[in-house]
Each structure stands twice: as structure tokens, then as C-alpha cells.
Design an enzyme around this catalytic site. Structure first.
Site, PDB file in Angstrom:
ATOM      1  N   HIS A 169       0.828  -1.198   0.000  1.00  0.00           N
ATOM      2  CA  HIS A 169       0.000   0.000   0.000  1.00  0.00           C
ATOM      3  C   HIS A 169       0.870   1.260   0.000  1.00  0.00           C
ATOM      4  CE1 HIS A 169      -3.282  -2.712   1.268  1.00  0.00           C
ATOM      5  NE2 HIS A 169      -4.086  -1.779   0.774  1.00  0.00           N
ATOM      6  N   LYS A 173      -0.719   4.894   4.550  1.00  0.00           N
ATOM      7  CA  LYS A 173      -1.635   3.961   5.227  1.00  0.00           C
ATOM      8  C   LYS A 173      -1.176   3.721   6.657  1.00  0.00           C
ATOM      9  CE  LYS A 173      -4.092  -0.412   4.617  1.00  0.00           C
ATOM     10  NZ  LYS A 173      -5.392   0.257   4.853  1.00  0.00           N
TER      11      LYS A 173
END
Length: 255
Positions: A169, A173
Site C-alpha cells: 500500500h 496507510k
């Protein structure tokens, strides 16, 4: 349908865009940071604007999600939440007395536009929905969850295969591993025949602006089997959240 946004980061902006494309009204935004947005009021939970919403969509942080949901409930507004990295036990549902009705957890089961797996639906004794939470609202990801279970069921009987998960990600995040990766691991674990088997290991990678890549690998000395879901953007997540909100909003309008 009238929607309140709780959190106005990248997901919040995208949810606003999709909701308006689908003909809904964003009546207010709750966001701790100051914004210069002049079209939609930034308010507190205890406001007429927030109370006018049919449903609130919440994408914030693991440390604030539970409190946000409780504050929305206190104003009579149900919530669709996509925040991961926190425990649903933080809501202290068992001690909650909301409008004189005890509450209970139930698996999400057929809400309009809402994937049927990978989540929690909180309803009161009258059957009114107060919370839909998903680790991932994307339609494609929820199909991937099902594919993951099919593969796990097919390979569970073969001890030479070892499952593992890799998720990648963007660097912003906050939770690690991702809620989607945890759901994949739990899906595999639920189908393994040995109760003492630990959850599959998860490798988490944070780089650039990656929307989300999840790979499930079953490895053996003879061969390797992998399945992968790659999100091209956050749009799929946002659309799924709006679809779930539509399911709640339509019920409130009928009531």
C-alpha cells in the site's frame, strides 16, 4: 439521500464525488483539520446539519473510528465505516443502550449494494441497521475474498502447501497489515483442517502511492500457486461504501 462525511482525506473527497454523481446530497463534513471548502459546511456531531443526514460514511483513523461512530449514533445517524486497524470491541456494544433497544452483531447479509462477506452489520431489536463495517468495500476485492476461500478449500487437504500473504500500500496507510490482508488470512485459516494451525504470515510493504495490491501464495517443493488483486485507484473502495450507504438510506426513507 442525505449523506454526512466523517473524515475528509483522499477517500472522503472521492466518496463525495461519487455520491454526488449518483444524485445524493452531502449535507456536512466532520473533519478535525481546517478546510477552505465553501460549498459544504464543516460542522460538529451535535449540529442540525449532521442530524439531518440519512447516513454517515466514516473513513478516518484507527484511533478515532470507534468514538466517531458512537458520536454519530448519539445523534441518531447510522454509519458506514471503512476504517481498519481498530477492534470492533472498542464500541462496547454489549453495554450500549440505544433508544431503549439492546444491540447485537450479525453478519452482513444482503444489504443493497453491500458485499455479503467480510464485514459486520449492527442492528437493533427492531431490525434497524446502525453500522455496516467492512475491511474493504470494493466489489472486486470481495470477489477476491471468495476466490481465496475456494483456493484454500481446494488446497487445505494437501499438507505440502504453505499459504502466505503479501500486501502493498501507499506510504500514508496507518494500519499494518491491512484489514484486507487480515480478512484474507482469516478466510484461509477458517478452512484449514487443523485448529492449531496459525494464521498465514503477512508481509506488509509501504511504498509510493500504491492503492493496494494483495497476493496470496501457496508454496510447495513442487510448485507455487498465486492469486493477486491489484487496485488501480481508491475509486472501487469509495463506490462500494456509497452503495452500502444507499442500502441504509433507502431503509430510513421507508421507515
Amino acid at each position: 439521500m442525505k449523506i454526512a462525511l466523517i473524515g475528509y482525506g483522499k477517500m472522503g473527497h472521492l466518496i463525495r464525488e461519487i455520491a454526488q454523481e449518483r444524485g445524493h446530497e452531502i449535507v456536512c463534513i466532520i473533519e478535525q483539520r481546517v478546510s477552505a471548502d465553501e460549498a459544504i459546511p464543516f460542522v460538529t456531531f451535535d449540529s442540525d446539519e449532521f442530524r439531518s443526514a440519512d447516513v454517515a460514511i466514516e473513513f478516518t483513523t484507527p484511533t478515532t473510528a470507534a468514538d466517531n461512530i458512537r458520536q454519530a449514533w448519539a445523534q441518531g445517524v447510522p454509519v458506514v465505516s471503512g476504517t481498519t486497524g481498530w477492534s470492533l470491541e472498542e464500541l462496547r456494544v454489549e453495554s450500549l443502550e440505544f433508544r431503549g433497544a439492546s444491540a447485537h452483531f450479525d453478519k452482513a447479509s444482503g444489504d443493497a449494494g453491500c458485499p455479503k462477506e467480510n464485514g459486520i452489520r449492527l442492528v437493533d431489536e427492531q431490525g434497524k441497521v446502525w453500522l455496516i463495517w467492512k475491511s474493504n468495500f470494493s466489489v472486486g476485492v470481495n470477489v477476491f475474498f471468495e476466490l481465496n476461500k475456494v483456493l484454500a478449500q481446494a488446497l487445505a487437504q494437501y499438507k505440502q502447501y504453505t499459504p502466505s500473504i503479501t500486501e502493498t500500500h501507499h506510504i500514508h496507510k496507518l494500519d499494518k497489515p491491512s484489514g484486507t490482508a487480515v480478512t484474507l488470512a482469516e478466510g484461509i485459516h477458517s478452512l484449514l483442517p487443523y485448529s492449531s494451525t496459525p494464521l498465514p504470515p503477512i508481509e506488509s510493504i509501504r511504498e509510493g502511492e500504491v492503492a493496494g495490491i494483495h497476493t496470496v501464495t501457496w508454496d510447495s517443493e513442487e510448485d507455487t500457486i498465486t492469486i493477486t488483486h491489484s487496485a488501480k485507484s481508491r475509486r472501487g473502495f469509495a463506490l462500494g461504501a456509497v452503495l452500502a450507504a444507499e442500502g441504509i438510506g433507502e431503509r430510513r426513507e421507508v421507515d
